[in-house]
Write an enzyme that holds these catalytic residues in place. Structure first.
Site, PDB file in Angstrom:
ATOM      1  CG  HIS A 223      -2.077   0.836   1.279  1.00 44.71           C
ATOM      2  ND1 HIS A 223      -2.505   1.592   0.216  1.00 44.71           N
ATOM      3  CD2 HIS A 223      -2.924   1.173   2.315  1.00 44.71           C
ATOM      4  CE1 HIS A 223      -3.544   2.329   0.585  1.00 44.71           C
ATOM      5  NE2 HIS A 223      -3.815   2.101   1.849  1.00 44.71           N
ATOM      6  CG  HIS A 262      -4.474   0.792  -8.191  1.00 41.07           C
ATOM      7  ND1 HIS A 262      -5.812   0.742  -7.905  1.00 41.07           N
ATOM      8  CD2 HIS A 262      -3.921   1.656  -7.305  1.00 41.07           C
ATOM      9  CE1 HIS A 262      -6.055   1.555  -6.894  1.00 41.07           C
ATOM     10  NE2 HIS A 262      -4.929   2.116  -6.498  1.00 41.07           N
ATOM     11  CG  ASP A 316       2.800   4.366  -3.844  1.00 43.40           C
ATOM     12  OD1 ASP A 316       2.740   5.486  -3.318  1.00 43.40           O
ATOM     13  OD2 ASP A 316       2.133   3.393  -3.464  1.00 43.40           O
TER      14      ASP A 316
HETATM   15  N1  ACO Z   1       4.698  -6.317 -10.529  1.00 39.02           N
HETATM   16  C1  ACO Z   1       4.650  -7.512 -11.165  1.00 39.02           C
HETATM   17  N2  ACO Z   1       3.524  -8.222 -11.323  1.00 39.02           N
HETATM   18  C2  ACO Z   1       2.406  -7.702 -10.830  1.00 39.02           C
HETATM   19  C3  ACO Z   1       2.376  -6.453 -10.177  1.00 39.02           C
HETATM   20  C4  ACO Z   1       3.598  -5.751 -10.031  1.00 39.02           C
HETATM   21  N3  ACO Z   1       3.669  -4.589  -9.387  1.00 39.02           N
HETATM   22  N4  ACO Z   1       1.128  -6.186  -9.775  1.00 39.02           N
HETATM   23  C5  ACO Z   1       0.383  -7.223 -10.170  1.00 39.02           C
HETATM   24  N5  ACO Z   1       1.156  -8.150 -10.809  1.00 39.02           N
HETATM   25  C6  ACO Z   1       0.752  -9.437 -11.376  1.00 39.02           C
HETATM   26  C7  ACO Z   1       0.728 -10.517 -10.322  1.00 39.02           C
HETATM   27  O1  ACO Z   1       1.962 -11.170 -10.194  1.00 39.02           O
HETATM   28  C8  ACO Z   1      -0.359 -11.422 -10.829  1.00 39.02           C
HETATM   29  O2  ACO Z   1       0.160 -12.194 -11.885  1.00 39.02           O
HETATM   30  P1  ACO Z   1      -0.365 -13.678 -12.168  1.00 39.02           P
HETATM   31  O3  ACO Z   1      -1.797 -13.532 -12.534  1.00 39.02           O
HETATM   32  O4  ACO Z   1       0.500 -14.142 -13.294  1.00 39.02           O
HETATM   33  O5  ACO Z   1      -0.157 -14.452 -10.894  1.00 39.02           O
HETATM   34  C9  ACO Z   1      -1.363 -10.449 -11.419  1.00 39.02           C
HETATM   35  O6  ACO Z   1      -0.604  -9.303 -11.815  1.00 39.02           O
HETATM   36  C10 ACO Z   1      -2.433 -10.020 -10.427  1.00 39.02           C
HETATM   37  O7  ACO Z   1      -1.759  -9.599  -9.236  1.00 39.02           O
HETATM   38  P2  ACO Z   1      -2.497  -9.254  -7.863  1.00 39.02           P
HETATM   39  O8  ACO Z   1      -1.493  -8.927  -6.827  1.00 39.02           O
HETATM   40  O9  ACO Z   1      -3.506 -10.318  -7.536  1.00 39.02           O
HETATM   41  O10 ACO Z   1      -3.328  -7.996  -8.345  1.00 39.02           O
HETATM   42  P3  ACO Z   1      -4.054  -6.956  -7.479  1.00 39.02           P
HETATM   43  O11 ACO Z   1      -5.149  -6.397  -8.259  1.00 39.02           O
HETATM   44  O12 ACO Z   1      -4.372  -7.477  -6.123  1.00 39.02           O
HETATM   45  O13 ACO Z   1      -2.860  -5.884  -7.357  1.00 39.02           O
HETATM   46  C11 ACO Z   1      -1.473  -4.591  -5.957  1.00 39.02           C
HETATM   47  C12 ACO Z   1      -2.836  -4.793  -6.604  1.00 39.02           C
HETATM   48  C13 ACO Z   1      -1.469  -5.304  -4.601  1.00 39.02           C
HETATM   49  C14 ACO Z   1      -1.305  -3.099  -5.734  1.00 39.02           C
HETATM   50  C15 ACO Z   1      -0.348  -5.141  -6.854  1.00 39.02           C
HETATM   51  O14 ACO Z   1      -0.416  -4.582  -8.141  1.00 39.02           O
HETATM   52  C16 ACO Z   1       1.020  -4.925  -6.240  1.00 39.02           C
HETATM   53  O15 ACO Z   1       1.427  -5.681  -5.354  1.00 39.02           O
HETATM   54  N6  ACO Z   1       1.773  -3.861  -6.702  1.00 39.02           N
HETATM   55  C17 ACO Z   1       3.061  -3.556  -6.167  1.00 39.02           C
HETATM   56  C18 ACO Z   1       2.941  -2.761  -4.873  1.00 39.02           C
HETATM   57  C19 ACO Z   1       2.452  -1.352  -5.111  1.00 39.02           C
HETATM   58  O16 ACO Z   1       2.934  -0.630  -5.979  1.00 39.02           O
HETATM   59  N7  ACO Z   1       1.494  -0.939  -4.270  1.00 39.02           N
HETATM   60  C20 ACO Z   1       0.922   0.403  -4.319  1.00 39.02           C
HETATM   61  C21 ACO Z   1      -0.481   0.375  -4.848  1.00 39.02           C
HETATM   62  S1  ACO Z   1      -1.149   2.002  -4.908  1.00 39.02           S
HETATM   63  C22 ACO Z   1      -1.429   2.376  -3.298  1.00 39.02           C
HETATM   64  O17 ACO Z   1      -1.688   1.547  -2.487  1.00 39.02           O
HETATM   65  C23 ACO Z   1      -1.331   3.757  -2.924  1.00 39.02           C
END
Ligand code: ACO
Length: 380
Positions: A223, A262, A316
């Site tokens: 987050h 996201h 971010d």
């Molecule tokens: N890098 C690489 N792969 C990613 C990323 C990323 N940043 N984000 C999502 N993916 C991929 C996952 O590996 C997954 O792949 P798969 O289907 O092959 O297993 C797929 O995309 C879905 O990922 P989830 O984590 O289930 O997607 P979700 O919708 O829950 O993602 C989240 C949201 C938690 C923000 C995620 O994108 C993430 O962890 N990002 C990195 C951390 C980040 O930047 N957080 C800030 C968010 S903005 C905020 O909170 C202010």
């Protein structure tokens, strides 16, 4: 036990309340506060006015705005016991832990903090928002081993925050960049930290408790903590030529690339678009062009590899570069985020509790049903 219970992990896709505060259109990349597009507010408004708008539903009249500003300027100066608390207790773990503890301490000092009266909750909420620049700046100074600085009476929240952090009056451009960052981060739907604040206030706990919960939840790297990690990663990549290879390796190992992806946006985050332009112009002026070019190369590599899955830069990714150019160390990025998000936490907590329903979701039980015979400790 019924076995047809569908589990929505993380409450994904579940609508838990109705709100008039803000809207995130994840398909079109649009962010709205109370009907105003984020781009409009970012270019024309300021953090104080946006806080008022989020909390009260309308832009303030001139009289209302001057009263709100008067209170803000009065409260920005921290009481002596808070300064003493920061001096004695902060600077050891992480500034987010410090911030969480100091906001909780504010609650311990306020005799009203046992009340769930709506007007008192609102006034506590405003107090916390107004105290945030002083607290975050003081924590930053403590981490740097420097003395805590009092605010100047003629500066607004963004400018005073920069002043109290550095001891130097910011330029107009620096103030505008800081103010815009605060506006961009002020609210964003039912994200984890906002939800956490709403859950807390739904028990009729006080606003200090709600915001302490919000800060605690924002801390995590999935987050608010992602901004710090994103800049560290950009620096680790080091130069634009390395981006394609390093990103390929990270994705190959199924590592998350911080600052991308996201839960709601499946297109480019509109806040990242604005921050990227700030990062571009600031890096050109501060001789950090290579850092910006590295970030852009990382963005290009990510979009070509995983853009098809709806993964783009989020708020971010570029914010850390902007904060660094304003003179902040990485560990202060998330506290700055918390400072701005305090407006959204207060607005949404007030809105929720004014038509309250205690949060109480359920879990699907998949453990033993027993009954298992209890074996006394001495026989195990
Ligand atoms: N890098 C690489 N792969 C990613 C990323 C990323 N940043 N984000 C999502 N993916 C991929 C996952 O590996 C997954 O792949 P798969 O289907 O092959 O297993 C797929 O995309 C879905 O990922 P989830 O984590 O289930 O997607 P979700 O919708 O829950 O993602 C989240 C949201 C938690 C923000 C995620 O994108 C993430 O962890 N990002 C990195 C951390 C980040 O930047 N957080 C800030 C968010 S903005 C905020 O909170 C202010």
């Amino acid at each position: 036990m019924p076995d047809d219970q569908e589990v929505h992990k993380g409450l994904e896709g579940i609508i838990v309340n109705e709100t008039k505060i803000g809207y995130v259109d994840g398909q079109k990349g649009r962010l709205v506060y109370r009907g105003y597009d984020i781009e409009t507010l970012a270019s024309k408004s300021n953090f104080e006015e946006v806080s008022y708008l989020l909390i009260n539903g309308k832009l303030p009249s001139r009289e209302q705005f001057s009263e709100f500003n008067r209170k803000a300027r009065e409260r920005m100066k921290l009481p002596g016991n808070v300064v003493e608390f920061i001096e004695k207790n902060c600077g050891h773990s992480h500034p987010m832990s410090d911030l969480r503890t100091v906001v909780s301490f504010l609650g311990a000092l306020d005799a009203n903090s046992n009340s769930s009266d709506l007007n008192l909750q609102k006034s506590m909420g405003e107090d916390i928002i107004f105290r945030m620049p002083g607290i975050v700046a003081a924590i930053k100074r403590k981490w740097e081993g420097k003395s805590i600085i009092e605010p100047l009476p003629d500066l607004g929240m963004a400018a005073n925050f920069l002043y109290m952090s550095s001891g130097r009056k910011p330029t107009e451009e620096e103030e505008k960049v800081m103010d815009t960052c605060l506006i961009l981060h002020a609210d964003h739907g039912s994200n984890a930290s906002t939800f956490s604040s709403m859950v807390t206030i739904s028990t009729l706990a006080d606003m200090y408790s709600a915001l302490t919960a919000g800060i605690a939840t924002l801390k995590g790297p999935l987050h608010g903590g992602a901004n710090e990690q994103a800049l560290k990663m950009i620096k680790r990549v080091g130069s634009p030529e390395n981006a394609e290879r390093v990103i390929g390796e990270m994705l190959g190992k199924k590592e998350k690339v911080m600052g991308f992806g996201h839960r709601v946006y499946k297109v480019y985050d509109p806040r990242a678009r604005i921050l990227k332009e700030f990062a571009r112009s600031i890096s050109a002026k501060s001789g950090k062009q290579e850092l910006f070019e590295t970030a852009e190369a990382i963005e290009k590599a990510m979009i070509s590899k995983v853009g098809g899955k709806g993964i783009f830069p989020n708020v971010d990714f570029y914010s850390g570069m902007v904060y660094e150019s304003l003179g902040f160390e990485e560990n202060i990025f998330t506290p700055i985020f918390a400072f701005s998000r305090s407006a959204g936490w207060v607005a949404r907590s007030l809105e929720y509790v004014s038509d309250n329903r205690l949060f109480r979701p359920r879990s699907k039980y998949s453990g033993e049903m027993g009954p298992i015979e209890y074996v006394p400790l001495e026989k195990r």
